[in-house]
Design an enzyme around this catalytic site. Sequence first.
Site, short mmCIF file in Angstrom:
data_model
loop_
_atom_site.label_atom_id
_atom_site.label_comp_id
_atom_site.label_asym_id
_atom_site.label_seq_id
_atom_site.Cartn_x
_atom_site.Cartn_y
_atom_site.Cartn_z
N LYS A 351 45.08 53.96 41.41
CA LYS A 351 45.58 53.36 40.17
C LYS A 351 44.64 52.32 39.59
O LYS A 351 44.37 52.30 38.39
CB LYS A 351 46.91 52.64 40.48
N ARG A 356 40.66 50.65 35.40
CA ARG A 356 39.38 50.07 34.99
C ARG A 356 38.47 51.09 34.31
O ARG A 356 37.62 50.74 33.50
CB ARG A 356 38.70 49.45 36.21
N GLY A 424 51.02 43.70 34.24
CA GLY A 424 50.48 42.36 34.48
C GLY A 424 48.96 42.37 34.59
O GLY A 424 48.28 41.51 34.03
N ARG A 452 56.18 35.88 33.35
CA ARG A 452 55.15 35.61 34.36
C ARG A 452 54.08 34.67 33.83
O ARG A 452 53.66 34.77 32.69
CB ARG A 452 54.56 36.93 34.86
N GLN A 499 42.80 39.89 40.06
CA GLN A 499 43.03 39.88 38.60
C GLN A 499 42.27 38.75 37.93
O GLN A 499 41.62 38.94 36.90
CB GLN A 499 44.52 39.71 38.30
N ASP A 645 49.64 47.56 51.90
CA ASP A 645 50.52 48.56 51.29
C ASP A 645 50.81 49.72 52.24
O ASP A 645 51.66 50.55 51.96
CB ASP A 645 49.86 49.13 50.02
N LYS A 672 57.27 42.45 48.29
CA LYS A 672 56.75 43.62 47.58
C LYS A 672 57.88 44.23 46.75
O LYS A 672 58.87 43.57 46.47
CB LYS A 672 56.20 44.63 48.61
N ARG A 676 59.95 44.73 52.33
CA ARG A 676 59.60 45.96 53.04
C ARG A 676 59.85 45.89 54.54
O ARG A 676 60.12 46.91 55.16
CB ARG A 676 58.13 46.31 52.79
#
Length: 773
Positions: A351, A356, A424, A452, A499, A645, A672, A676
Amino acid sequence: MAEATPSRMTGGLVDEPKVLIVGLGLIGGSLAAALRAAGFGQGGHPGTIVACDPSADEIARGIDMGLIDSGATQLASLVEGASLIVLAVPVLAMQSVMSELAALLPEAQVSGGAPQVVVTDVGSTKAAVRDCALRAFGRLPSGLVLGHPIAGSEKSGVSAANPRLYVDHKVILTPTSETSPGALARVTALWRACGAEVLEMDVARHDQVLARTSHLPHLLAFSLVDTLARQDERLEIFRYAAGGFRDFTRIAGSDPVMWRDIFTANREAVLTALNDFEAGLARLKLAVERGDSDAMLAIFDRASHARHYFDSLLNQTSYQAEYQMQQQGKLTFRAAPGGRVAGRIRVPGDKSISHRSIMLGALAEGVTEVKGFLEGEDSLATLQAFREMGVAIEGPHQGRVIVHGVGMHGLKAPAGPLYVGNAGTAMRLFAGLLAGQAFDSELIGDASLTKRPMGRVADPLRLMGAKIDTAEGGRPPLKIHGRQPLKGIDYDMPMASAQVKSCLLLAGLYAEGETRVREPAPTRDHTERMLAGFGYEVHREGDTCWLRGGGKLTAAPIDVPSDISSATFFLVAAAITPGSNLTLEHVGINPTRIGVINILKLMGADLWLANEQEVGGEPVADLHIRYAPLKGIDIPLDQVPLAIDEFPALFIAAANATGVTRLRGAEELRVKESDRIQAMADGLAAIGVTHTVVEDGIDIVGAGDREIAYGGGRIDSLGDHRIAMSFVVAALRAGEEIVIDDCANVATSFPGFTELARTVGLMVNEERGGSAS
Ligand code: NAP
């Protein structure tokens, strides 16, 4: 006359004693039919509906159809006792009807704080009708509420009346400062009883909006069909008319008189809309003349995605929520116990890299072809934003996207705010990119993104010289002022964030001098790698990376590596199933992501890499795995961030290993998509796997080489895609079926998961609304 109180909805009914409809055609007749369908004047309801129409035949037909109780060709005999009068006549007939009405209605009845009689209309233009009222009554009575149902058909006359015409359609009311709130409430109740959604707008705005959304398209349809119908080869044209032309002829089949009236009444707004259209058409004509295919594509792409974009924007939904809604209803996975794992497959693309590839492809010189593209929220939002800034982007179609780059300084000012849905990463990366542009821009998002904080990117960008306004608390919308000279900075990130790092590097492309970013802990480095893949020099030493502004990006084909997080489910499937032998092609093995490979190897998995290469700056390889017995381990702390993840699937590996597997230092897993650790622990408990949960991890007792490692059961994935897929994998060594609820989100990271799982031998089916497929 019975005194009319402000109308209320009573069990879906309208509380008016007598509704008078003037003009019993399509719109007036459908209103009567809808009121009847809602029970008005039926089964003991005391209301009556009467109508006035120049044609006695239409009145008689209305009575025969049961739509009205009585009627007349003259208004005079009908006004007495009417509490609500609806003018459903052509716009150019409004003046005479209003003047007649003004003469018949005592002024006191239609004025004051709570007028007895309320008058409304359905005319397609509003300023002209308002002016008629002003001339007729000498001022706007407080009981007058102008309105316009946005529903209709090409038919006319009462015989075309349709009781469902207004259901789920909009009705725009255009109250003025004179309008009484009580009158407005009564007209609102009238339309709601017909199933319509009622909106309010001012008169001028209504006419401008309708000129563009309804009047202009009709004008074009009339003109195009007429132009073609006058050509010599007109019979050929109409004989071979395809779908597009049929759509034009459909609206050109509308009532000519009504449209003559509308264009006469809304002349100014229609002419303005037509001027804008002519300018757009001239641009397109020029692009066609010059054979400028990028310009053509940019226009067509933008237009072809406009509907989806504006739907997302208007409903304030995320781009993927739209996608998810198409999945309709709840999705359950049923995984039968047992199965094999063998073959050679390629799982969907990464993803972050997909995202990008659009950003850098748009800024590059030349055409970037992207294969293996995954449609995530960030990628979809970014695609749309670049389209808004004039970049031609083809696709996505079956994982293929073609981006016609415009170069570092080729973006154009968007026509309005850029809506990034729930993305985001897209908002934060765009903040950096837009800070360096020569135009102002504004970034907005859906309700959850709007909460956010964006300060973590806005603050360092300001240090570089950017001018950015945020809402309170550093939250979106972000207003970014263009034409600000940016200067490179040396920035120590207070938190480890890929980010923030990416945002500053993108701004750094436009800054004078060097932009250096130091990270307190390693973060994903996809941006740096792809910049290098596009020929931009990015340096790294220790915990710092930097680049110098003023360079350029050169388009490069991108074969998006398969997402290692998605590959993990199949790695674990093969690792726990005796006899398995699987190859996963072209998987991204970025060093910041390969914790799962290291951990599985430590557990004894027979796993090796082949065909290693670099694609667009990213290392990729084919992963081969064969069954080998696994053993429980203490997961090394330094591998935890590199596999964060992948733990849901690794927990299943642990449940099949010999001995205990211990995970610590994974508190992040609790925040998450779900908690989880707890959600996985609940699932493990449901199938009978022994485990102990601790604050920052879990101990899992493995089944060792028992052929059947645990039982079956029903698991709630809590909408967490990774939990859903992990328990599908678990079924390979279960004694009974595992049923997993709430799996629709799997499509967001792994479209086609169950099909691919079946091709290698897992026995999983999807069940939607009760039926298995
Ligand atoms: P329609 O089917 O032709 O109905 C108009 C009716 O008004 C006809 O029965 C006509 O009678 C009657 N009429 C004309 N002058 C009159 C007068 N002075 N007194 C009483 N009745 C009179 O047209 P429509 O489609 O219902 O349109 C009516 C209104 O709705 C227009 O203002 C239009 O702008 C608006 N509207 C239409 C649509 C649509 O798609 N059709 C959508 C939204 C709004 P004769 O035929 O005997 O002259």
